[in-house]
Design an enzyme around this catalytic site. Sequence first.
Site, PDB file in Angstrom:
ATOM      1  CD  GLN A   1      -7.213  11.244  -1.347  1.00 20.27           C
ATOM      2  OE1 GLN A   1      -6.052  10.908  -1.467  1.00 20.27           O
ATOM      3  NE2 GLN A   1      -7.907  11.030  -0.246  1.00 20.27           N
TER       4      GLN A   1
ATOM      5  CG  HIS B   1      -7.739   4.386   1.031  1.00 18.76           C
ATOM      6  ND1 HIS B   1      -7.272   3.774  -0.097  1.00 18.76           N
ATOM      7  CD2 HIS B   1      -6.710   5.136   1.519  1.00 18.76           C
ATOM      8  CE1 HIS B   1      -6.007   4.127  -0.292  1.00 18.76           C
ATOM      9  NE2 HIS B   1      -5.640   4.950   0.669  1.00 18.76           N
TER      10      HIS B   1
ATOM     11  CG  HIS C   1      -1.494   6.845  -1.637  1.00 12.37           C
ATOM     12  ND1 HIS C   1      -2.800   6.969  -2.073  1.00 12.37           N
ATOM     13  CD2 HIS C   1      -1.557   6.152  -0.480  1.00 12.37           C
ATOM     14  CE1 HIS C   1      -3.620   6.373  -1.200  1.00 12.37           C
ATOM     15  NE2 HIS C   1      -2.886   5.865  -0.224  1.00 12.37           N
TER      16      HIS C   1
ATOM     17  CG  HIS D   1      -1.936   1.096   1.224  1.00  9.77           C
ATOM     18  ND1 HIS D   1      -3.287   0.835   1.204  1.00  9.77           N
ATOM     19  CD2 HIS D   1      -1.832   2.442   1.209  1.00  9.77           C
ATOM     20  CE1 HIS D   1      -3.970   1.969   1.188  1.00  9.77           C
ATOM     21  NE2 HIS D   1      -3.097   2.964   1.195  1.00  9.77           N
TER      22      HIS D   1
ATOM     23  CG  ASP E   1      -0.951   5.537   3.481  1.00  8.03           C
ATOM     24  OD1 ASP E   1      -1.511   5.211   2.423  1.00  8.03           O
ATOM     25  OD2 ASP E   1      -1.391   6.400   4.252  1.00  8.03           O
TER      26      ASP E   1
ATOM     27  CD  GLU F   1      -6.455   6.857   6.082  1.00  5.21           C
ATOM     28  OE1 GLU F   1      -6.883   6.840   4.924  1.00  5.21           O
ATOM     29  OE2 GLU F   1      -5.277   7.165   6.368  1.00  5.21           O
TER      30      GLU F   1
HETATM   31 FE   FE2 Z   1      -3.663   5.040   1.728  1.00  2.37          FE
END
Ligand code: FE2
Length: 443
Positions: A166, A224, A73, A71, A323, A227
């Site tokens: 996102q 996701h 980005h 994971h 992440d 979170e």
């Molecule tokens: Fe993430």
Amino acid sequence: MKLVTNARLAGRDGLHDIEIDGDRFGRVAPARGPAGDVPAGGLTRDVPADAADVLVDAAGGLVSPPFVEPHVHLDTTLTAGEPRWNASGSLWEGIAVWSERKAALTRDDVVSRATEVLRWYAANGVLHVRSHVDVTDPGLVALDAMLEVRERVSDVIGLQLVAFPQEGICSFENGPELLEEAARRGVDAVGAIPHFEDTREDGVRSLEIAFDVAQRYGLLLDAHCDEIDDEQSRFVEVLATLARRGGLRDRATASHTTAMGSYNGAYSYKLQRILARSGINLVCNPLANLCLQGRFDAYPKRRGLTQVKEMLAAGVNVAFGHDDVMDPWFPLGTASSLQVALVGVAAAQLTGAAEIDEAFAMVTDRAARVLGLGDGYGIAPGRPANLVVLPASSPYDAVRRQTRPSHVVARGRIVAETPPAVTRLTWPGRDPEDVDFVRTSDR
Ligand code: FE2
């Protein structure tokens, strides 16, 4: 035929030689002794006649399948401070800062930053990477750039791309259409962000849309999920149930799941059963979420992490991810899975010796299960010849001393070498000597 000699393999006694035939592993057998004696079960045929056949002498170091990043980005990486720093440090301000930076995104910008971090990953022995890519952009600029990067790095790194909405699926204009277009352009997995959607109903609907796209295009799913430090954010039960009923099961993953850190005992117990029955994977990102969560708390301040220990005990596959590497959500990082494992040990309180070995598995074997690598991963005959050589006696030792791989082998070729770091200490009353941080009684 080449050999990696004198390899220490986790879970196996003694040292081993590993054959590499082109870009695949051959046999794995007990190592020849120093005098060249061939032990029972050793490689009696095709034994190398000279050192030219030895690709790497592991010299008793730990040889492991490569690290796996489940994971990250890569479209946002290396943007920390652009156009401004995330002053509050919250997830929400991070999304706002990224939204501003996203306006200036170009293909070259994404390609150069993502490639730089993938080079760091390779240098650290991470040869499989799953990257989320923001698709809440009508131009899908980052997605097209990352599809190009995936192709360019394929000789060294197996890169999976997740279409990550996102700013939401239902809560973003044309969100469902953008997700579908990303699937059409060739992502490996479909994402979602149910806790960010405007209403709970939108959150559930967004997961239904993501599963529908994943199933119609034959893709993996990685959302996701929860979170947020809201004990009422419970989308992971929805994700798990959709995965079980729709048959996606271990092809589905819930990432972050930080609300678990706030769930009560009764609900946690119920959830363990739901998750174990579904077969889904969880990814905990301790570096980012130790920083992002609890920002709205006075003391006592919650950790805001996946229930790692409890979910492992319930039989759920859990992996650790990075992440973010230097972006609006986390300003640090060198793309090191061992660093993630070390922080994961502390964050999830995995301090038993076997638990520290487990933390190593969470950035290797368990992360490989998240990516669904199957026979494409592991040191066994016929599998792709990818490995790391660590100057360490065990996974525990590698995590503790943060040993960089001395060699990284990708598709049968050495792609990274790190000379041993030597510290020379001059101590009163003693001659100068090297310090390697190994306990004397462990030698
Ligand atoms: Fe993430």
